[in-house]
Design a protein around this motif. Structure first.
Motif, PDB file in Angstrom:
ATOM      1  N   HIS A  33       0.938  -1.068  -0.061  1.00  0.00           N
ATOM      2  CA  HIS A  33       0.120  -0.080  -0.064  1.00  0.00           C
ATOM      3  C   HIS A  33       0.949   1.229  -0.083  1.00  0.00           C
ATOM      4  O   HIS A  33       2.144   1.064  -0.072  1.00  0.00           O
ATOM      5  CB  HIS A  33      -0.677   0.028   1.259  1.00  0.00           C
ATOM      6  N   SER A  34       0.352   2.442   0.116  1.00  0.00           N
ATOM      7  CA  SER A  34       1.288   3.568   0.076  1.00  0.00           C
ATOM      8  C   SER A  34       0.684   4.565   1.073  1.00  0.00           C
ATOM      9  O   SER A  34       1.223   5.714   1.151  1.00  0.00           O
ATOM     10  CB  SER A  34       1.315   3.957  -1.416  1.00  0.00           C
ATOM     11  N   ASP A  54       5.650   5.565   2.605  1.00  0.00           N
ATOM     12  CA  ASP A  54       4.407   6.419   2.166  1.00  0.00           C
ATOM     13  C   ASP A  54       4.724   6.462   0.740  1.00  0.00           C
ATOM     14  O   ASP A  54       5.877   6.110   0.215  1.00  0.00           O
ATOM     15  CB  ASP A  54       4.353   7.740   3.118  1.00  0.00           C
ATOM     16  N   THR A  55       3.810   7.203   0.179  1.00  0.00           N
ATOM     17  CA  THR A  55       3.828   7.421  -1.398  1.00  0.00           C
ATOM     18  C   THR A  55       5.192   8.076  -1.829  1.00  0.00           C
ATOM     19  O   THR A  55       5.880   7.475  -2.731  1.00  0.00           O
ATOM     20  CB  THR A  55       2.663   8.174  -1.715  1.00  0.00           C
ATOM     21  N   ASP A  56       5.529   9.285  -1.221  1.00  0.00           N
ATOM     22  CA  ASP A  56       6.597   9.926  -1.621  1.00  0.00           C
ATOM     23  C   ASP A  56       7.805   9.415  -1.552  1.00  0.00           C
ATOM     24  O   ASP A  56       8.898   9.444  -2.379  1.00  0.00           O
ATOM     25  CB  ASP A  56       6.498  11.350  -0.883  1.00  0.00           C
ATOM     26  N   LEU A  74       7.985   6.598  -4.294  1.00  0.00           N
ATOM     27  CA  LEU A  74       8.391   7.339  -5.459  1.00  0.00           C
ATOM     28  C   LEU A  74       9.783   7.626  -5.741  1.00  0.00           C
ATOM     29  O   LEU A  74      10.481   7.524  -6.637  1.00  0.00           O
ATOM     30  CB  LEU A  74       7.473   8.480  -5.829  1.00  0.00           C
ATOM     31  N   GLU A  91      -4.890   7.711  -2.202  1.00  0.00           N
ATOM     32  CA  GLU A  91      -3.613   7.959  -2.003  1.00  0.00           C
ATOM     33  C   GLU A  91      -2.657   6.894  -2.676  1.00  0.00           C
ATOM     34  O   GLU A  91      -1.743   7.099  -3.286  1.00  0.00           O
ATOM     35  CB  GLU A  91      -3.002   8.048  -0.620  1.00  0.00           C
ATOM     36  N   LEU A  92      -3.243   5.593  -2.662  1.00  0.00           N
ATOM     37  CA  LEU A  92      -2.697   4.402  -3.337  1.00  0.00           C
ATOM     38  C   LEU A  92      -2.698   4.675  -4.776  1.00  0.00           C
ATOM     39  O   LEU A  92      -1.666   4.196  -5.694  1.00  0.00           O
ATOM     40  CB  LEU A  92      -3.626   3.354  -3.045  1.00  0.00           C
ATOM     41  N   ARG A 138      -2.822   7.650  -6.367  1.00  0.00           N
ATOM     42  CA  ARG A 138      -1.636   8.499  -6.595  1.00  0.00           C
ATOM     43  C   ARG A 138      -0.364   7.871  -6.885  1.00  0.00           C
ATOM     44  O   ARG A 138       0.593   8.244  -7.730  1.00  0.00           O
ATOM     45  CB  ARG A 138      -1.727   9.471  -5.735  1.00  0.00           C
ATOM     46  N   PHE A 139      -0.090   6.936  -5.980  1.00  0.00           N
ATOM     47  CA  PHE A 139       1.361   6.283  -6.215  1.00  0.00           C
ATOM     48  C   PHE A 139       1.242   5.302  -7.397  1.00  0.00           C
ATOM     49  O   PHE A 139       2.374   5.412  -8.247  1.00  0.00           O
ATOM     50  CB  PHE A 139       1.599   5.447  -4.701  1.00  0.00           C
ATOM     51  N   ALA A 160       4.175   5.505 -10.266  1.00  0.00           N
ATOM     52  CA  ALA A 160       5.273   4.688 -10.091  1.00  0.00           C
ATOM     53  C   ALA A 160       5.603   4.087 -11.344  1.00  0.00           C
ATOM     54  O   ALA A 160       7.022   3.610 -11.371  1.00  0.00           O
ATOM     55  CB  ALA A 160       4.905   3.367  -9.188  1.00  0.00           C
TER      56      ALA A 160
END
Length: 503
Positions: A315-316, A329-331, A334, A367-368, A370-371, A375
């Motif tokens: 997950h992110s 996390d997402t950032d 990435l 948010e997931l 967005r990742f 990605a």
């Protein structure tokens, strides 16, 4: 002269199970059993089960029932369950599935021939009582090696046979203070197929405590194989004609921590890549939170080591990850991918994700998304959350309704399909090295580029009149894509190519 005993191994689940089946095959062949491909031709059908998620468990039960049906129509006299599901449930599985004539745990593997003979002769071998295998090894990783080598705990896929003469290449060095094994040893293994690709176990078990995962409870704590054994098995496989090695475990980024050197993989990879006959080394099962600069450098710059990153993101959204007892996390994820592609622009990246985790909000799902959009992953696996016996997450509040989980699963799966198709399209124009997997009348010449692992990440169709044998490496240019698959025109074959493939 008595008729030979025959056995067939039916393997479900992951590449780690495939290694375990080949170890069982090696043990049985060494004790005089004849291995056959078709369970209908075998006295005993051994089903190596998967116990990871509900769908996999259902597939395992179906395979056992299908094998049991053979007892009414063919040669088959007994059906035996082994593997993760058998280890995880033991007596419970035996009681729920009387069609299985035996349910054997990992501790039975060393005596698999005797166990099968007992069952084949009409005897009964008591199914084991499941136990938390994390408690069988010391808490401290540095104290675990002795227990494994002394045979105090079964480690499927780690078995070695008799000592071999020293190879010309020196075995990988162990960290200071760790005693070497007695010498290179033959793997106790028998290949069950002729594919040019084979997996090698780097370690077993896992020390992570992800709240959704039951694997450590039945696979145990993390324990590395010695580099000399990994190197010896890789040499043996190369002698059998294997061209690509895939290193597998529950967590390859932890390799060596119980041997005194968490960077041992960085040392081992160049030595594996130097084994005569191999064309490609692939590393799977990497934990994002444990990735380190030195490992990224080796994976992106070592000749014959695929710049391939099988990263377990799951997950992110930070809140979901914390509930999963994971990090990131997402950032940050990435940024990790950006670092990798800065060193190897063509690097492959894949991952799996769980949607519908307890407490997951619409904002978490966004948010997931967005990742995933940022990605540019080559392959994406998506699973809907379901409770697993004995896991922490099964006790959580905030469970989502099954229809909500199913809706989110369908939504993210559609997105994943679109994004991976876009990523494949981005690769049009790239020059790639394709390992030929098979050649047949219907599909033509099929292989995989460095960013494609077997069975999970798509494939490459080579548009060529010649038919190179499986295991040949072909340099080709990508001219089109179909979903995650690529279509490529050959530029040359290994040994006679005039153009190099970029990393």
């Amino acid at each position: 002269m008595p008729e030979r005993r025959t056995v067939a191994l039916v393997t479900l689940g992951c590449a780690r199970n495939e290694v375990d089946s080949e170890e069982l095959a090696g043990r049985l062949a060494a004790d005089g059993w004849d291995l056959v491909e078709d369970a209908a031709d075998a006295d005993v059908a051994v089903v190596n089960t998967c116990g990871f998620v509900e769908a996999a468990k259902k597939d395992s039960v179906d395979a056992l029932l299908e094998a049991n049906d053979l007892k009414d129509h063919g040669r088959t006299q007994a059906v035996v369950a082994v593997g993760c599901m058998a280890e995880r449930y033991g007596k419970e599985l035996a009681e729920a599935l009387p069609e299985a004539d035996g349910v054997l745990g990992f501790d039975d593997y060393a005596n698999i021939s005797d166990r099968l003979q007992t069952i084949l002769s009409g005897g009964v071998h008591a199914s084991h009582t499941p136990r938390d295998r994390r408690k069988l090894l010391p808490i401290s990783p540095s104290e675990r090696q002795g227990a494994g080598e002394a045979g105090k705990i079964a480690l499927p896929g780690h078995a070695q046979a008799e000592a071999l003469p020293p190879a010309e290449e020196a075995p990988a060095d162990l960290p200071e203070g760790v005693a070497p094994a007695s010498g290179p040893r033959a793997p106790l293994r028998r290949r069950l197929e002729s594919s040019p690709v084979a997996s090698v176990k780097l370690a077993s078990g896992c020390d992570r405590r992800c709240s959704f995962c039951a694997i450590p409870s039945f696979r145990g704590s993390f324990i590395s194989r010695r580099p000399s054994d990994v190197l010896g098995e890789t040499r043996w496989l190369a002698e059998q004609g294997v061209k690509e090695i895939m290193l597998v475990s529950e967590n390859n980024t932890s390799y060596g921590k119980d041997l005194g050197d968490i960077r041992l993989l960085e040392t081992l990879l160049p030595e594996l890549a130097a084994v005569d006959g191999l064309e490609r080394i692939r590393v799977s099962y990497l934990q994002p939170a444990e990735m380190r600069p030195g490992l990224i450098d080796v994976l992106t710059s070592t000749d014959k080591v695929a710049p391939y990153f099988d990263l377990s993101f799951q997950h992110s959204a930070p809140g979901v990850l914390r509930a999963m007892r994971r990090f990131g996390d997402t950032d940050r994820f990435l940024e990790l991918l950006e670092t990798i592609r800065g060193k190897a622009p063509q690097a492959g990246a894949r991952s799996n994700f769980i949607v519908g985790f307890p407490g997951e909000t619409e904002e978490d799902l966004a948010e997931l998304e967005r990742f995933l959009v940022g990605a540019r992953l080559d392959a994406i696996g998506v699973f809907g959350y379901s409770d697993e016996d004995g896991t922490e997450a099964a006790t959580y509040d905030g469970k989502l309704a099954p229809e909500v989980v199913a809706e989110r699963l369908a939504h993210i799966s559609r997105l994943a399909e679109e994004l991976t198709a876009q990523r494949a399209e981005e690769r049009v124009g790239e020059t790639i090295e394709v390992l030929v997997d098979r050649v047949d009348d219907e599909d033509g010449v099929i292989g995989r580029a460095a960013h494609q692992a077997p069975e999970t990440d798509g494939q490459v169709l080579l548009t060529m009149d010649d038919e190179p044998a499986p295991g040949r490496m072909v340099v080709a240019k990508v001219v089109a894509s179909e979903g995650v698959d690529l279509i490529a025109e050959p530029l040359g074959i290994e040994g006679g190519c005039t153009e190099e493939a970029g990393r």
